[in-house]
Scaffold this motif. Sequence first.
Motif, short mmCIF file in Angstrom:
data_model
loop_
_atom_site.label_atom_id
_atom_site.label_comp_id
_atom_site.label_asym_id
_atom_site.label_seq_id
_atom_site.Cartn_x
_atom_site.Cartn_y
_atom_site.Cartn_z
N HIS A 58 0.55 -1.15 0.17
CA HIS A 58 -0.01 0.01 0.06
C HIS A 58 0.79 1.25 0.15
O HIS A 58 0.62 2.11 0.76
N LEU A 59 1.80 1.23 -0.94
CA LEU A 59 2.81 2.48 -0.81
C LEU A 59 1.94 3.60 -1.34
O LEU A 59 1.12 3.83 -2.26
N GLU A 60 2.04 5.09 -0.69
CA GLU A 60 1.61 6.16 -1.07
C GLU A 60 2.54 7.20 -0.47
O GLU A 60 3.33 7.03 0.37
N PRO A 61 2.45 8.36 -1.03
CA PRO A 61 3.26 9.48 -0.99
C PRO A 61 3.32 9.76 0.79
O PRO A 61 4.60 10.45 1.08
N ALA A 62 2.32 9.90 1.50
CA ALA A 62 2.29 10.02 2.85
C ALA A 62 3.09 9.27 3.66
O ALA A 62 3.40 9.41 5.05
N HIS A 63 3.51 8.09 3.13
CA HIS A 63 4.43 7.16 3.95
C HIS A 63 5.64 6.65 3.22
O HIS A 63 5.87 5.52 2.77
N ILE A 101 4.95 -10.14 -6.72
CA ILE A 101 4.21 -9.26 -5.85
C ILE A 101 2.75 -9.58 -6.13
O ILE A 101 2.30 -9.24 -7.03
N LEU A 102 2.05 -9.94 -4.88
CA LEU A 102 0.53 -10.22 -4.97
C LEU A 102 -0.40 -9.20 -4.80
O LEU A 102 -1.19 -9.53 -3.85
N GLY A 103 -0.17 -8.11 -5.17
CA GLY A 103 -1.13 -7.12 -5.44
C GLY A 103 -1.05 -6.08 -4.32
O GLY A 103 -0.37 -6.09 -3.33
N ASP A 104 -1.73 -4.94 -4.47
CA ASP A 104 -1.71 -3.83 -3.50
C ASP A 104 -0.38 -3.48 -3.26
O ASP A 104 -0.07 -3.03 -2.02
N LEU A 105 0.73 -3.57 -4.44
CA LEU A 105 1.93 -2.84 -4.31
C LEU A 105 1.88 -1.25 -3.93
O LEU A 105 2.28 -0.62 -2.96
N PHE A 106 0.90 -0.76 -4.74
CA PHE A 106 0.46 0.60 -4.43
C PHE A 106 -0.99 0.82 -3.83
O PHE A 106 -1.85 0.10 -4.02
N ASP A 107 -1.19 2.14 -3.13
CA ASP A 107 -2.61 2.25 -2.33
C ASP A 107 -3.45 2.67 -3.49
O ASP A 107 -4.65 2.50 -3.37
N THR A 108 -3.05 3.34 -4.33
CA THR A 108 -3.61 3.74 -5.70
C THR A 108 -2.88 3.57 -6.65
O THR A 108 -1.57 4.15 -6.58
#
Length: 244
Positions: A10-15, A38-45
């Motif tokens: 769930h990578l996101e700029p805030a973290h 990598i089984l999904g939700d690498l990025f939060d959006t």
Amino acid sequence: MTTRFIADLHLEPAHPGRTALLVDFLHRQARSADALYILGDLFDTWIGDDDEAELGLTVVAALQTLTESGVPVFFLHGNRDFLLGECFAAATGVQLLSESVVIDLAGERVLLLHGDTLCIDDADYQAFRAQARNPAWQAHMLALPLAQRRALAGQLRETSRQATEQKAAKIMEVNPDEVERVMRHRGVYRLIHGHTHRPAIHAWLLDGQPARRAVLGDWRDEQGSVLCCAESGWRLEPIARSGG
Ligand code: MN
């Protein structure tokens, strides 16, 4: 020989700490893997491969370095980054997988999923998923200007967050009957998935045969979670930043 699996970063700029943890992992532990999945939700959006936000570029560069070093990397979409596409794959050297794939792991057939399809008790989410995975809907989304996509993604996240708060924990867990149905259907006794953020390796008897289901852990700013599969067995390992 170890194959490594991660999901739900769930990578996101805030973290930024979480992204730094991943980059560190890709440059160190992942280098010695036979393969990284990598089984999904690498990025939060993920609003499209044409988005040139810094976070995406940082991850693309680190993945590209890893694949160029000779480690095959595979990606399966989650419920957050389902718009990740072929341009990302070309830029990173990562191979995109279908939403449900059986691989050979040390001679065993292992089914890989993100895990959201197992949560069949969450009817609202499954309705959203059917829309979000529709190619026509995706093409329509990707044709919108980036700013509009960014705004829509923000709305979707907020709707999802509110819905999650209201749902009982059981609804967001996998349905055990569905787990067994899918495993029988695919003819496997091994399953690896993420999504529920409840890391564990479950062992039980499926139709009299020893079955195993590994659930990958989500990532926090200071700690990640990796499933390491070797001939000696499977284990979930916490990872922290080097020197940290
Ligand atoms: Mn998920």
